[in-house]
Motif scaffolding. Structure first.
Motif, PDB file in Angstrom:
ATOM      1  N   TYR A 188       0.834  -1.194   0.000  1.00 11.47           N
ATOM      2  CA  TYR A 188       0.000   0.000   0.000  1.00 11.47           C
ATOM      3  C   TYR A 188       0.876   1.253   0.000  1.00 11.47           C
ATOM      4  CZ  TYR A 188      -3.969  -2.982   1.226  1.00 11.47           C
ATOM      5  OH  TYR A 188      -4.944  -3.945   1.220  1.00 11.47           O
ATOM      6  N   LYS A 202       0.527   5.301   1.336  1.00 13.08           N
ATOM      7  CA  LYS A 202      -0.220   6.348   2.040  1.00 13.08           C
ATOM      8  C   LYS A 202       0.379   7.697   1.674  1.00 13.08           C
ATOM      9  CE  LYS A 202       0.172   6.822   6.529  1.00 13.08           C
ATOM     10  NZ  LYS A 202      -0.044   6.597   7.985  1.00 13.08           N
ATOM     11  N   ILE A 215      -4.931   6.437   1.138  1.00 19.53           N
ATOM     12  CA  ILE A 215      -4.295   5.121   1.033  1.00 19.53           C
ATOM     13  C   ILE A 215      -4.742   4.428  -0.260  1.00 19.53           C
ATOM     14  CG2 ILE A 215      -4.112   2.833   2.074  1.00 19.53           C
ATOM     15  CD1 ILE A 215      -4.465   4.175   4.786  1.00 19.53           C
ATOM     16  N   THR A 216      -3.769   3.881  -0.983  1.00 23.68           N
ATOM     17  CA  THR A 216      -4.033   3.184  -2.243  1.00 23.68           C
ATOM     18  C   THR A 216      -3.249   1.883  -2.279  1.00 23.68           C
ATOM     19  OG1 THR A 216      -4.200   5.334  -3.356  1.00 23.68           O
ATOM     20  CG2 THR A 216      -4.052   3.389  -4.751  1.00 23.68           C
ATOM     21  N   GLN A 217      -3.892   0.812  -2.685  1.00 21.53           N
ATOM     22  CA  GLN A 217      -3.168  -0.444  -2.878  1.00 21.53           C
ATOM     23  C   GLN A 217      -2.406  -0.386  -4.189  1.00 21.53           C
ATOM     24  OE1 GLN A 217      -5.520  -4.054  -2.757  1.00 21.53           O
ATOM     25  NE2 GLN A 217      -3.868  -5.264  -3.651  1.00 21.53           N
TER      26      GLN A 217
END
Length: 445
Positions: free
Chosen positions: A387, A389, A397-399
């Motif tokens: 992930y 942030k 937050i992004t995967q």
């Protein structure tokens, strides 16, 4: 062409009166006697010789049926469906034509012969309503990454003049793209006139597409791609046509005509292989002979796609055809590009495609090497997934989704590349933007 066939079927009604030797109305199942069988075979032979697109095969089939009758092959058959099946098999033994067969269907026989103007008008009204509801085979127009136009065409409507504004508008919208993908993977056919209409947008001079020889009237109709019908829209960009085994009839006609005239590259699966318009001929007493009465002839190959289908230039499954065509075009554009920023934009698009098909998974130990604080972009592991942030955007937050080794998708606009400047440890994260920008972000000490 399926719509064309419907028109032919209606026209057949008047001409087929002479072949109604047994009955013109739906009756109970006929009693199959030698006399009935003989008269039916005589009628089949006459119909074959008059209408079948292969006259020599027609004669041979008729003679074979007569020989089989004289041998007593049909003498013990008392069921109409069984008789139709045996007659079909005997014709197939002379020439295996998937469009040619016998059936017993009193209801269909009656419907074909029924002359009911009111019913015709209702059917035409319903057909037009259905065509309008489907926007004449168009329901989507899109510009893909790399400035590549995408237009699925689901049918070739017989309402050509009414459909023209929709097609002209869609293609005018795509006129500034650098390449165009026409998706015919789910196109089951329609009108050859509409095939010519769509082709008219892709040629600067009148170009013959297909000639259809109709043995019923011993006449040929030539369908042209004519820029005079294109309402000022003339497209010169490379064209790619997607096909599948479901692409049939008029859909095949368009793909084959564009391919043979060297105006398009076909990508996908081999098409269904239907180039011979066929229709039902009423023989009487509920019996129907289904046979091809016309054939398409391409002016360049001097043949057609009957039985073989349209063979793609680039083979791919129906599911993979769009991605293959899109990637192929992007890679060609990359080779031609002279501007570095444009190359980066195109590479971004290629990577975006790769991400959608990537099934590779990275183990947790390998993912751990990417973690760290890259100037406010916190890359971390959670439940074996990577992930990011973004502390500069409210801790969004992004995967991260893997594209390939050391490359990941951050979001719809940004890909990230992890770089080892010393060849040992990741110390730099480079942001690759969709518009070609590159921004390096160093790992905090």
């Amino acid at each position: 062409m399926k719509t064309l066939l419907l028109c032919f079927l209606i026209c057949f009604a008047g001409l087929l009166q002479s072949f109604q030797a047994l009955s013109q109305t739906a009756l109970p199942k006929p009693v199959i006697t030698p006399a009935v069988t003989r008269k039916l075979i005589d009628t089949i032979s006459q119909t074959l010789e008059r209408y079948y697109i292969f006259p020599d095969k027609a004669v041979q089939m008729g003679q074979h049926l007569q020989q089989q009758r004289k041998k007593g092959i049909y003498r013990t058959i008392k069921d109409a469906h069984q008789l139709a099946g045996q007659l079909t098999r005997d014709m197939e033994s002379i020439y295996a034509d998937g469009h040619l067969y016998m059936s017993y269907d009193p209801d269909l026989s009656k419907a074909i012969l029924e002359v009911n103007p009111d019913k015709r008008r209702r059917e035409d009204s319903l057909a037009l309503l259905s065509a309008r509801e489907s926007n004449f085979g168009l329901n989507r127009v899109e510009i893909l990454d790399g400035n590549i136009g995408y237009l699925p065409v689901y049918s070739f409507t017989r309402f050509v003049s009414l459909a023209k504004p929709s097609f002209s508008s869609a293609l005018r919208f795509l006129s500034h793209t650098q390449a165009l993908i026409l998706d015919l993977r789910y196109n089951g056919g329609g009108s050859p006139e509409m095939v010519g209409q769509l082709g008219s947008y892709f040629f600067s001079v009148s170009t013959p597409f297909t000639s259809i020889y109709n043995r019923r009237i011993d006449s040929s109709s030539v369908y042209w791609a004519d820029p005079a019908r294109a309402e000022g829209v003339t497209l010169s960009m490379p064209v790619y046509i997607l096909t599948s085994s479901s692409t049939f009839s008029a859909g095949e006609d368009f793909a084959y005509s564009m391919q043979q005239s060297k105006r398009a590259t076909v990508v996908g699966d081999t098409t269904g292989g239907g180039a011979h318009p066929a229709g039902p001929f009423v023989l009487g007493d509920g019996f129907i002979l289904h046979l091809p009465f016309a054939q398409s002839i391409n002016p360049y190959s001097k043949t057609n796609w009957e039985g073989t289908g349209v063979i793609p230039d680039m083979a791919a499954s129906a599911e993979e055809a769009l991605q293959m065509a899109h990637k192929l075009i992007l890679q060609q554009f990359i080779q031609q590009a002279t501007d570095d920023k444009q190359k980066r934009k195109l590479l971004w698009a290629v990577h975006a495609l790769d991400a959608t098909s990537n099934t590779h998974t990275i183990d947790q130990q390998a993912l751990a090497h990417y973690t760290g604080d890259y100037n406010g972009l916190i890359v971390y592991l959670q439940e074996e997934k990577l992930y990011c942030k973004n502390t500069g955007r409210g801790n969004q937050i992004t995967q991260l989704q893997e594209i390939k080794k050391d490359w990941f998708v951050l979001n719809e606009q940004v890909h990230v590349e992890f770089i080892k400047e010393d060849g040992k440890n990741f110390s730099l994260l480079k942001l690759h933007w969709r518009d070609g920008r590159e921004i390096p972000v160093y790992k905090s000490k």
